[in-house]
Design a protein around this motif. Structure first.
Motif, PDB file in Angstrom:
ATOM      1  N   ARG A   1       0.848  -1.202   0.000  1.00 48.09           N
ATOM      2  CA  ARG A   1       0.000   0.000   0.000  1.00 48.09           C
ATOM      3  C   ARG A   1       0.887   1.257   0.000  1.00 48.09           C
ATOM      4  N   ARG A   2       1.922   1.226   0.819  1.00 50.30           N
ATOM      5  CA  ARG A   2       2.807   2.399   0.895  1.00 50.30           C
ATOM      6  C   ARG A   2       3.555   2.611  -0.424  1.00 50.30           C
ATOM      7  N   ALA A   3       3.865   1.507  -1.109  1.00 53.71           N
ATOM      8  CA  ALA A   3       4.655   1.611  -2.351  1.00 53.71           C
ATOM      9  C   ALA A   3       3.793   1.989  -3.559  1.00 53.71           C
ATOM     10  N   GLY A   4       2.460   2.058  -3.375  1.00 58.76           N
ATOM     11  CA  GLY A   4       1.595   2.452  -4.481  1.00 58.76           C
ATOM     12  C   GLY A   4       1.057   1.293  -5.312  1.00 58.76           C
ATOM     13  N   VAL A   5       1.227   0.055  -4.807  1.00 55.74           N
ATOM     14  CA  VAL A   5       0.631  -1.111  -5.499  1.00 55.74           C
ATOM     15  C   VAL A   5      -0.889  -0.982  -5.413  1.00 55.74           C
TER      16      VAL A   5
END
Ligand SMILES: NC(=O)c1ccc[n+]([C@@H]2O[C@H](COP(=O)([O-])OP(=O)(O)OC[C@H]3O[C@@H](n4cnc5c(N)ncnc54)[C@H](OP(=O)(O)O)[C@@H]3O)[C@@H](O)[C@H]2O)c1
Length: 286
Positions: free
Chosen positions: A89-93
């Motif tokens: 989620r943090r990485a933008g997936v």
């Protein structure tokens, strides 16, 4: 770009090859030098990282919009996968396809089923798009006792005449590849089985036929079977979980068969005979 975890394992290695055949852009997590070399030999992009170090995952996933999430049976499995979902989620997936297990349930007597229920629940609540794959036992687990099949023509178990909807792990990988590369699977949960429920005596009969010499299934008391597993180097918690799973099969509670492989792939799931044909060299005397 698809980020793949577990790419050196049973399902993950088959998935990488199927994604490559589809021309998908893929990056696979490698947590060891051997794993990295294996992925690169298979002409895949490998990135270092470790499920025990979520910060390494976030860096590894940068620029990826989909993730295939799988990890090995381990006492830290729920913590590892939950941290990987948060890192995604943090990485933008945007979309996570997670490998769970048939019968995942917070109240199950089976530890793997409870762990996967916890992970699945976290994913569903994460706000990410998700697809959850819940396969039955892999036919590939029948390759574990291959040594006694080769040397003695005997196959030891403890599930009696109980049948299970064993699935070829290659079909699990095929479903994952389809779900990761085509739209319309967001929010879906697929329970995946083979085309029929198979008992161990039936599996032994198919194997005998395919390899051309008799394989006898020998049913053992649970304690004796467990001792064989731990004696072969299987950790205690895995041996306990396997015994529990076989007790469920023995009681006739694992015979469910679904049509999900056909629905997702447009072709039937591979049969036990097809699995045995593919792996017959491994079962024959060397
Ligand atoms: N077996 C069954 O019958 C069955 C049935 C239903 C569901 N499942 C589920 O399937 C999953 C296992 O799938 P599998 O059999 O394909 O797995 P597997 O063959 O055991 O492979 C495990 C993968 O995890 C990687 N890995 C291990 N530790 C890691 C770490 N700390 N950081 C990053 N990667 C790590 C391994 O890499 P290395 O090789 O480099 O160590 C390997 O690629 C489990 O969740 C299980 O509950 C299994």
């Amino acid at each position: 770009m698809i980020f793949v975890t577990g790419g050196t394992g049973t399902v993950g290695s088959a998935l990488l090859s199927k994604l490559r055949q589809r021309g998908a852009r893929v990056r696979a997590l490698a947590h060891s030098a051997d794993g990295r070399a294996m992925i690169e030999r298979a002409q895949g992009e490998a990135v270092p990282g470790d499920l025990d170090r979520p910060e390494s995952l976030q860096t590894a996933m940068a620029g990826c919009d989909r993730m295939f999430l799988l990890s090995r049976a381990h006492l830290d499995q729920p913590a590892r996968e939950i941290a990987a979902i948060d890192a995604a989620r943090r990485a933008g997936v945007k979309h996570v396809v997670a490998l769970s297990i048939m019968g995942a349930d917070a109240n199950s007597t089976a530890v793997f089923a409870r762990w996967h229920a916890e992970i699945d629940d976290h994913l569903v609540r994460s706000g990410l798009d998700y697809t959850i794959l819940r396969p039955a036992g892999f036919m590939q687990t029948h390759l574990w006792p291959v040594r006694t099949v080769r040397s003695q023509g005997r196959w030891f178990g403890m599930s009696g005449d109980g049948a299970a909807g064993f699935i070829d792990a290659d079909d699990v990988a095929a479903v994952a590849a389809e779900v990761l590369t085509s739209p319309g699977h967001e929010g879906s949960l697929y329970e995946l089985t083979g085309p029929a429920a198979t008992s161990m005596p039936e599996a032994a009969a198919v194997l005998s036929d395919v390899i051309g010499r008799p394989v006898t299934y020998v049913d053992l008391p649970a304690e004796e079977f467990r001792a064989r597993l731990t004696g072969g180097g299987i950790p205690d918690f895995v041996a306990d979980a396997v015994v529990n799973l076989y007790q469920v099969i023995r009681a006739g509670h694992a015979a469910t068969v679904t049509n999900s492989v056909q629905e997702v792939l447009g072709r039937p799931a591979r049969s036990y005979r097809e699995f045995a044909e593919t792996h017959k060299t491994a079962f024959r005397t060397m």
